[in-house]
Design an enzyme around this catalytic site. Structure first.
Site, mmCIF file in Angstrom:
data_model
loop_
_atom_site.group_PDB
_atom_site.id
_atom_site.type_symbol
_atom_site.label_atom_id
_atom_site.label_comp_id
_atom_site.label_asym_id
_atom_site.label_seq_id
_atom_site.Cartn_x
_atom_site.Cartn_y
_atom_site.Cartn_z
ATOM 1 C CG HIS A 164 57.108 -50.328 -39.101
ATOM 2 N ND1 HIS A 164 56.862 -50.766 -37.834
ATOM 3 C CD2 HIS A 164 56.451 -51.169 -39.919
ATOM 4 C CE1 HIS A 164 56.093 -51.830 -37.882
ATOM 5 N NE2 HIS A 164 55.818 -52.095 -39.140
ATOM 6 C CB CYS B 46 54.088 -46.393 -50.381
ATOM 7 S SG CYS B 46 53.272 -46.953 -48.892
ATOM 8 C CD GLU C 99 50.017 -56.213 -46.055
ATOM 9 O OE1 GLU C 99 50.967 -55.426 -46.083
ATOM 10 O OE2 GLU C 99 49.667 -56.894 -47.040
ATOM 11 C CB THR D 49 50.925 -54.978 -49.917
ATOM 12 O OG1 THR D 49 51.313 -54.585 -48.604
ATOM 13 C CG2 THR D 49 49.426 -55.114 -50.007
ATOM 14 C CG HIS E 9 50.679 -52.439 -41.222
ATOM 15 N ND1 HIS E 9 51.453 -52.484 -42.336
ATOM 16 C CD2 HIS E 9 51.510 -52.114 -40.196
ATOM 17 C CE1 HIS E 9 52.691 -52.179 -42.003
ATOM 18 N NE2 HIS E 9 52.753 -51.936 -40.719
ATOM 19 C CG ASN F 120 58.817 -51.248 -46.793
ATOM 20 O OD1 ASN F 120 59.514 -50.455 -47.399
ATOM 21 N ND2 ASN F 120 58.066 -50.889 -45.756
ATOM 22 C CB CYS G 213 51.879 -52.868 -53.037
ATOM 23 S SG CYS G 213 51.729 -51.140 -53.394
HETATM 24 FE FE1 F3S Z 1 52.011 -48.746 -49.398
HETATM 25 FE FE2 F3S Z 1 49.570 -49.584 -49.658
HETATM 26 FE FE3 F3S Z 1 51.412 -50.431 -51.235
HETATM 27 S S1 F3S Z 1 50.605 -49.148 -47.760
HETATM 28 S S2 F3S Z 1 53.266 -50.437 -50.021
HETATM 29 S S3 F3S Z 1 50.679 -48.370 -51.139
HETATM 30 S S4 F3S Z 1 49.830 -51.632 -50.286
#
Ligand code: F3S
Length: 282
Positions: free
Chosen positions: A41, A12, A128, A166, A76, A224, A194
């Site tokens: 990670h 991301c 986080e 997020t 994070h 995630n 996010c």
């Molecule tokens: Fe990545 Fe930032 Fe969203 S680390 S998952 S773009 S909050």
């Protein structure tokens, strides 16, 4: 065999930004470079960086031994107390906290200053969430379920602000919001899930619904990625979770005509492409 790779799979914005910062420091010959915790990670990426001299600080005790070099804060983020402790080491601090996480830190800080309780929908053990908790001077709770949100020990007329980790599941956040609104009188909700996570989860769900088998690629400790796997499992029983191609057991896929591939935010494209190419050849 048809192979569908999620467009949203892989790094991301925030993770890419943090990794690029470390790579920039290596390029510029900065030494020593430390990251507070693994930068992402993903063992492969962390090992590659280690070969280039990047070292990982794994505890506050280790941090106390550092008096020089550059310390990178990963996407994070960290609690304010820890950031101050890093600054006190004398090392240069490169803050690669994702701007979306930083925004939550500001909300937390303001909540504390205004005497409001902060409630975070998220895993209290996740770095986080621990980082966000560390930016308020006030009362803070982390909840993972609507039931926990319904039973918050917040006394009326105290007001409270609800935010989300997020990477929290959007649907789950909605159900927590409902309970939170019922149990808190002066409430304020900021949806901080996010959009990268949301898009990834939605696209993953859509693909998992239409395929015979689903492959989720990501680090074992990546929350995630774990969530993506849960989403896939719910839609497609023939789903597997791998870190790299080496973990892939191809037997369950050999009778499949349509296979989907998705990956967590810390999975490099090279690993996704390697898996996709391998599966296409089956
Ligand atoms: Fe990545 Fe930032 Fe969203 S680390 S998952 S773009 S909050």
């Amino acid at each position: 065999m048809e192979v569908i790779v999620a467009k949203s799979a892989g790094f991301c914005f925030g993770v890419q930004r943090a990794v690029k910062e470390v790579e920039r420091l290596i390029r510029e010959g900065v030494k020593p470079v430390w990251t507070y915790g693994p930068i992402i990670h993903n063992e492969q990426v962390v090992n590659e960086l280690a070969e280039k001299g990047v070292r990982v600080i794994r505890s506050e005790e280790e941090l106390e031994q550092i008096h020089e070099g550059t310390i990178v804060i990963r996407s994070h983020g960290v609690p304010r107390r820890l950031q101050e402790k890093m600054e006190a080491t004398g090392a240069v601090i490169v803050d690669a906290t994702c701007p979306f996480v930083k925004k939550i830190h500001r909300i937390a800080e303001k909540a504390g200053q205004e005497g409001k309780t902060l409630v975070i929908a998220g895993n209290p053990d996740h770095p986080e969430v621990q980082g966000i908790m560390g930016w308020t001077e006030g009362t803070v709770f982390a909840v993972e379920t609507p039931e926990e949100a319904a039973n918050l020990p917040i006394t009326d007329p105290q007001s409270a602000i609800l935010v989300a980790q997020t990477t929290f599941n959007k649907m789950k956040f909605k159900s927590i919001v409902e309970k939170f609104k019922e149990s808190v009188y002066h409430e304020y909700v900021v949806d901080t899930v996010c959009s990268a996570t949301d898009e990834r989860q939605t696209e993953t769900r859509d693909i998992a619904r239409t395929v015979d088998a689903m492959i989720v690629i990501g680090g074992r400790h990546s929350s995630n990625t774990q969530k993506l796997y849960q989403i896939c499992k719910a839609e497609c029983s023939n789903s597997c979770y791998i870190e790299t191609l080496v973990d892939l057991d191809v037997k369950p896929f050999q009778t499949s005509s349509r296979v989907g591939i998705t990956a967590g935010a810390s999975t490099p494209n090279i690993i996704i492409e390697e898996v996709a190419q391998h599966v296409r050849k089956l």
